[in-house]
Design a protein around this motif. Structure first.
Motif, PDB file in Angstrom:
ATOM      1  N   GLU A  61       0.801  -1.212   0.000  1.00 41.23           N
ATOM      2  CA  GLU A  61       0.000   0.000   0.000  1.00 41.23           C
ATOM      3  C   GLU A  61       0.839   1.270   0.000  1.00 41.23           C
ATOM      4  N   GLY A  62       2.165   1.119   0.060  1.00 38.20           N
ATOM      5  CA  GLY A  62       3.021   2.293   0.053  1.00 38.20           C
ATOM      6  C   GLY A  62       3.150   2.971   1.391  1.00 38.20           C
ATOM      7  N   VAL A  63       2.700   2.316   2.462  1.00 37.86           N
ATOM      8  CA  VAL A  63       2.783   2.894   3.799  1.00 37.86           C
ATOM      9  C   VAL A  63       4.197   2.745   4.358  1.00 37.86           C
ATOM     10  N   ILE A  64       4.836   1.591   4.098  1.00 43.57           N
ATOM     11  CA  ILE A  64       6.202   1.351   4.557  1.00 43.57           C
ATOM     12  C   ILE A  64       7.034   0.860   3.378  1.00 43.57           C
ATOM     13  N   SER A  99      -4.014   5.742   0.969  1.00 42.99           N
ATOM     14  CA  SER A  99      -3.983   4.359   1.415  1.00 42.99           C
ATOM     15  C   SER A  99      -5.008   4.068   2.501  1.00 42.99           C
ATOM     16  N   GLN A 100      -5.826   5.043   2.877  1.00 43.50           N
ATOM     17  CA  GLN A 100      -6.880   4.759   3.848  1.00 43.50           C
ATOM     18  C   GLN A 100      -7.843   3.746   3.247  1.00 43.50           C
ATOM     19  N   ARG A 101      -8.091   2.674   3.981  1.00 42.42           N
ATOM     20  CA  ARG A 101      -8.845   1.561   3.428  1.00 42.42           C
ATOM     21  C   ARG A 101     -10.153   1.344   4.180  1.00 42.42           C
ATOM     22  N   SER A 102     -11.135   0.831   3.444  1.00 42.76           N
ATOM     23  CA  SER A 102     -12.421   0.510   4.041  1.00 42.76           C
ATOM     24  C   SER A 102     -12.299  -0.726   4.913  1.00 42.76           C
ATOM     25  N   ARG A 123       3.828   4.587  -6.748  1.00 45.97           N
ATOM     26  CA  ARG A 123       4.477   3.957  -5.599  1.00 45.97           C
ATOM     27  C   ARG A 123       5.897   3.512  -5.933  1.00 45.97           C
ATOM     28  N   LEU A 124       6.123   3.227  -7.203  1.00 48.76           N
ATOM     29  CA  LEU A 124       7.453   2.811  -7.646  1.00 48.76           C
ATOM     30  C   LEU A 124       8.337   3.997  -7.978  1.00 48.76           C
ATOM     31  N   VAL A 220       5.587  -3.673  -6.496  1.00 50.66           N
ATOM     32  CA  VAL A 220       5.977  -2.809  -5.387  1.00 50.66           C
ATOM     33  C   VAL A 220       7.147  -3.418  -4.611  1.00 50.66           C
ATOM     34  N   SER A 221       7.208  -4.739  -4.538  1.00 51.52           N
ATOM     35  CA  SER A 221       8.320  -5.420  -3.870  1.00 51.52           C
ATOM     36  C   SER A 221       9.487  -5.685  -4.818  1.00 51.52           C
TER      37      SER A 221
END
Length: 268
Positions: A61-64, A99-102, A123-124, A220-221
């Motif tokens: 999610e791009g948070v960390i 990135s706030q998710r439901s 994100r990349l 992302v990884s």
């Protein structure tokens, strides 16, 4: 750790034969993930490897971006269950609004808030996966999938879980995880890689179809080659092409279909 399997009485019909038996089932339970005291998401998963799942999800999610971005991860004891996992970030308030998710992300629903390829590209940092020098033979993909299958103990007992594995270019399985949700299985594996501070694996194999969400998580990884046993979606192929991921579909035995960036699949 919670139970991963359960036993239930069922009725089985085979033609005119009817019998009652006890079946073993894969457990599916909710896990609420909180970040810095705030609800982040609710996902349905098979208990176990929850900290890895959370790290893999937050990375996707791009948070960390590294394990050092998470200061602590602990299960909340005031709930009376192990179904609430709270993570504290090293830099509080680091969750981007995008990135706030439901809390209705049922079934391990991957990147529910990121529905476009462009969002993952951001994100990349605008840089697609390079995978410079990576070359994976079809036989290595088959070897990795065999290794994944051998590691799927819950699937062997229930037939009810997906699996994902990170592997070397020779097909040696480095990390393997399983879950009722294919996206959760991928998050668990990539979370394990992150927590070990290991370099991106050259190969990720998944026992499911090739969806956009799985391609995005691999990208992302910085995983250059993704192989899935079933069909790709149109958006998965589009995303893999743009994000620089070699996408392999229908990987079964000595057969596979290379959809994008085929130069990484060795033919000789």
């Amino acid at each position: 750790m919670g139970r991963r399997t359960d036993r239930r009485l069922v009725t089985r019909y085979r033609g005119d034969e009817v019998d009652r038996r006890v079946d073993t089932l894969a457990v599916e339970e909710p896990l609420e993930i909180r970040v810095d005291g705030e609800p982040f998401t609710l996902t349905m998963r098979t208990p176990g490897d929850d900290v890895e799942l959370a790290h893999g999800l937050l990375r996707a999610e791009g948070v960390i971006t590294t394990r050092e971005d998470v200061r602590t991860a602990r299960f909340c004891t005031d709930t009376g269950t192990l179904n609430v996992l709270e993570l504290a970030l090293t830099v509080p308030g680091g969750v981007p609004l995008s990135s706030q998710r439901s809390l209705a992300a049922f079934g391990g629903c991957g990147l529910c808030g990121s529905t476009t390829v462009d969002a993952v590209t951001q994100r990349l940092g605008g840089q697609p996966v390079s995978g410079e020098g990576v070359s994976v033979a079809p036989s290595a993909i088959a070897t990795a999938l065999d290794g994944l299958k051998a590691s799927q103990k819950i699937f062997a007992r229930t037939g009810g879980t997906h699996g994902a594995a990170a592997a070397t270019v020779d097909g040696e399985v480095l990390y393997a995880r399983e879950d009722v949700g294919r996206h959760n299985a991928v998050d668990k594996v990539l979370g394990a890689v992150l927590l070990e501070d290991a370099p991106p694996p050259p190969l990720l194999v998944v026992s499911s179809r090739a969806s956009f969400e799985i391609v995005a998580k691999a990208a992302v990884s910085r995983v250059p080659v993704l192989a899935c046993v079933s069909a790709p979606s149109s958006l998965a192929v589009e995303a893999a092409e743009q994000l620089g991921v070699t996408l392999v579909a229908f990987a079964r035995g000595d057969r596979l279909t290379v959809c994008t960036h085929g130069s990484r699949v060795a033919t000789g």
